[in-house]
Design a protein around this motif. Structure first.
Motif, PDB file in Angstrom:
ATOM      1  N   LEU A 120       0.832  -1.203   0.000  1.00 46.50           N
ATOM      2  CA  LEU A 120       0.000   0.000   0.000  1.00 46.50           C
ATOM      3  C   LEU A 120       0.870   1.257   0.000  1.00 46.50           C
ATOM      4  O   LEU A 120       0.519   2.267  -0.628  1.00 46.50           O
ATOM      5  N   ARG A 125      -2.797  -0.472  -6.723  1.00 45.67           N
ATOM      6  CA  ARG A 125      -4.246  -0.367  -6.925  1.00 45.67           C
ATOM      7  C   ARG A 125      -4.928  -1.736  -6.888  1.00 45.67           C
ATOM      8  O   ARG A 125      -6.143  -1.821  -6.798  1.00 45.67           O
ATOM      9  N   GLU A 126      -4.124  -2.771  -6.982  1.00 47.45           N
ATOM     10  CA  GLU A 126      -4.665  -4.129  -7.025  1.00 47.45           C
ATOM     11  C   GLU A 126      -3.734  -5.039  -6.243  1.00 47.45           C
ATOM     12  O   GLU A 126      -2.511  -4.916  -6.328  1.00 47.45           O
ATOM     13  N   PRO A 179      -7.359   2.893   5.897  1.00 44.28           N
ATOM     14  CA  PRO A 179      -8.412   3.306   4.955  1.00 44.28           C
ATOM     15  C   PRO A 179      -8.054   3.058   3.498  1.00 44.28           C
ATOM     16  O   PRO A 179      -8.938   3.024   2.635  1.00 44.28           O
ATOM     17  N   ARG A 180      -6.769   2.880   3.205  1.00 42.05           N
ATOM     18  CA  ARG A 180      -6.370   2.636   1.818  1.00 42.05           C
ATOM     19  C   ARG A 180      -6.920   1.321   1.282  1.00 42.05           C
ATOM     20  O   ARG A 180      -7.027   1.129   0.062  1.00 42.05           O
ATOM     21  N   GLN A 182      -9.869   0.375   1.271  1.00 41.93           N
ATOM     22  CA  GLN A 182     -11.145   0.604   0.611  1.00 41.93           C
ATOM     23  C   GLN A 182     -10.968   1.014  -0.850  1.00 41.93           C
ATOM     24  O   GLN A 182     -11.917   0.961  -1.631  1.00 41.93           O
ATOM     25  N   LYS A 183      -9.767   1.419  -1.229  1.00 40.12           N
ATOM     26  CA  LYS A 183      -9.511   1.886  -2.581  1.00 40.12           C
ATOM     27  C   LYS A 183      -8.742   0.879  -3.430  1.00 40.12           C
ATOM     28  O   LYS A 183      -8.371   1.172  -4.563  1.00 40.12           O
ATOM     29  N   VAL A 184      -8.495  -0.294  -2.863  1.00 40.52           N
ATOM     30  CA  VAL A 184      -7.683  -1.299  -3.536  1.00 40.52           C
ATOM     31  C   VAL A 184      -8.545  -2.515  -3.884  1.00 40.52           C
ATOM     32  O   VAL A 184      -9.336  -2.981  -3.057  1.00 40.52           O
ATOM     33  N   ARG A 185      -8.371  -2.996  -5.087  1.00 43.42           N
ATOM     34  CA  ARG A 185      -9.053  -4.230  -5.490  1.00 43.42           C
ATOM     35  C   ARG A 185      -8.244  -5.416  -4.973  1.00 43.42           C
ATOM     36  O   ARG A 185      -7.054  -5.542  -5.282  1.00 43.42           O
TER      37      ARG A 185
END
Length: 381
Positions: A120, A125-126, A179-180, A182-185
């Motif tokens: 992270l 992003r994934e 919280p990161r 929540q933005k990662v697949r």
């Protein structure tokens, strides 16, 4: 002649990439003109990082983390910067192979959470998380602790995330979860289909290999069950009987409960990335293999998964293995034409693992010689 070479790793001896190269080298000594495509494989366990990096590119990253018992170690994860993709093996930081002696009461997935935190920090992003090979039955509490979740007993004391403490957890504080996330697949790569609880669950099936003694199974099962009941109340999600929730000592259950994740067969995910079915469809022969083949191999391991793909296109499959255990007469029904041991004479397991790469190359060479003999005979007929 078009050949696809798609082995799993030979655990403790060679990675799937090295196995593929050794098979290629052995075949090329007899048939240098054959077209050979190597697609290293894995199922979410050990070797997943290397297999994925081999088919999509990327680099290895290393970082200091805690091993299953809290000792500082250096562990690897895979990073494909172009895609913003991280590949993490639970086995790398929380694996059974990292311990001299298993300790299920103390073992934790904390180090795997640290690996994800490092990913992270690189802005991925994934994330793909492989769940195989863990030393833990902590239901992933260590992983989530490393990412900000805190666990308390009924008296408000913070608990160390470990398999022996699951039944004591009374309160879960997820307010500081990174919280990161929540933005990662997040994709879970695992071919384990066991539920969390019961005779086919995490404790009864995998607990013994992680050090749980027969007389301790009920106690660990009870702790896992109490923790699961609490997490179901907290999240409103009940994945206790979801296939795969028992993977990695209940890690799968907590991932499904606390995060929005996609669950994929590790074999299928890697096969998709490497366009394996497309390559097999154009092949005349497929060669696969793994370190040991037994009856469990017939129910979802890499060689059988490869054979099922090949069967759809009527392409023959040969499997190499370091060790055959039990009756594998049903192997042909899975699409594997023949299973070939790589050893040439009686040898200790330790010596076989040490000499594995050379033995595999020699076995591939012998197989090619037999294939050439068949071609000669075919020509005479």
């Amino acid at each position: 002649m078009n050949v696809v070479i798609a082995p799993d790793s030979f655990k403790g001896s060679m990675s799937s990439r090295e196995a593929a190269e050794r098979i290629r080298a052995g075949l090329a000594r007899v048939f240098p003109a054959w077209e050979m495509m190597a697609v290293p494989m894995a199922d979410g366990g050990e070797g997943t990082v290397e297999a994925i990096l081999a088919v999509i590119g990327g680099r290895r990253m290393r970082g200091q983390v805690k091993d299953p018992l809290g000792e500082s170690i250096e562990a690897e994860w895979g990073y494909c910067e172009k895609r913003g993709l991280a590949v993490i093996e639970t086995a790398a930081a929380s694996g059974l192979a990292l311990l001299k002696e298993p300790d299920p009461a103390r073992a934790s997935t904390y180090g795997t959470g640290q690996l994800l935190k490092q990913a992270l920090d690189h802005g991925v992003r994934e994330v793909v998380i492989g769940l195989g090979g863990s030393a833990t039955v902590d239901a992933g509490t260590g992983f989530f602790a490393a990412l900000g979740v805190r666990f308390f007993d009924c008296e408000g004391r913070e608990m160390d995330p470990a398999g022996g403490n699951l039944g004591k957890i009374d309160h879960i504080d997820g307010s500081e979860l990174d919280p990161r996330l929540q933005k990662v697949r997040i994709t879970i790569a695992s071919d384990v289909t066991h539920p969390l609880l019961g005779p086919e669950g995490a404790i009864h099936v995998f607990g013994p290999q992680k050090g749980i003694q027969p007389e301790e199974l009920a106690r660990f099962e009870g702790g896992m069950s109490r923790f699961a009941e609490h997490l179901v109340r907290v999240t409103g999600r009940d994945h206790r009987w979801t296939p795969g929730s028992g993977a990695a000592g209940g890690f799968g259950f907590s991932l499904l409960s606390l995060l929005n994740v996609e669950w994929r067969s590790g074999l299928e995910w890697i096969a998709d990335q490497g366009r394996l079915e497309e390559r097999i469809r154009q092949a005349d022969l497929v060669i696969t293999g793994e370190g040991r083949m037994d009856r469990q191999s017939l129910y979802g391991k890499v060689p059988v998964g490869i054979a099922r793909i090949a069967a759809r296109h009527e392409v023959p499959v040969v499997a190499f293995t370091g060790q055959i255990q039990g009756d594998l007469t049903e192997a042909e029904e899975t699409g594997i034409a023949v299973i070939l041991p790589i050893t040439e004479s009686p040898i200790s397991l330790e010596d076989a693992m040490r000499q594995g790469p050379a033995l595999l190359e020699s076995a591939a060479f012998r197989f090619a010689q037999v294939w050439r003999l068949g071609e000669w005979q075919g020509g005479e007929n």
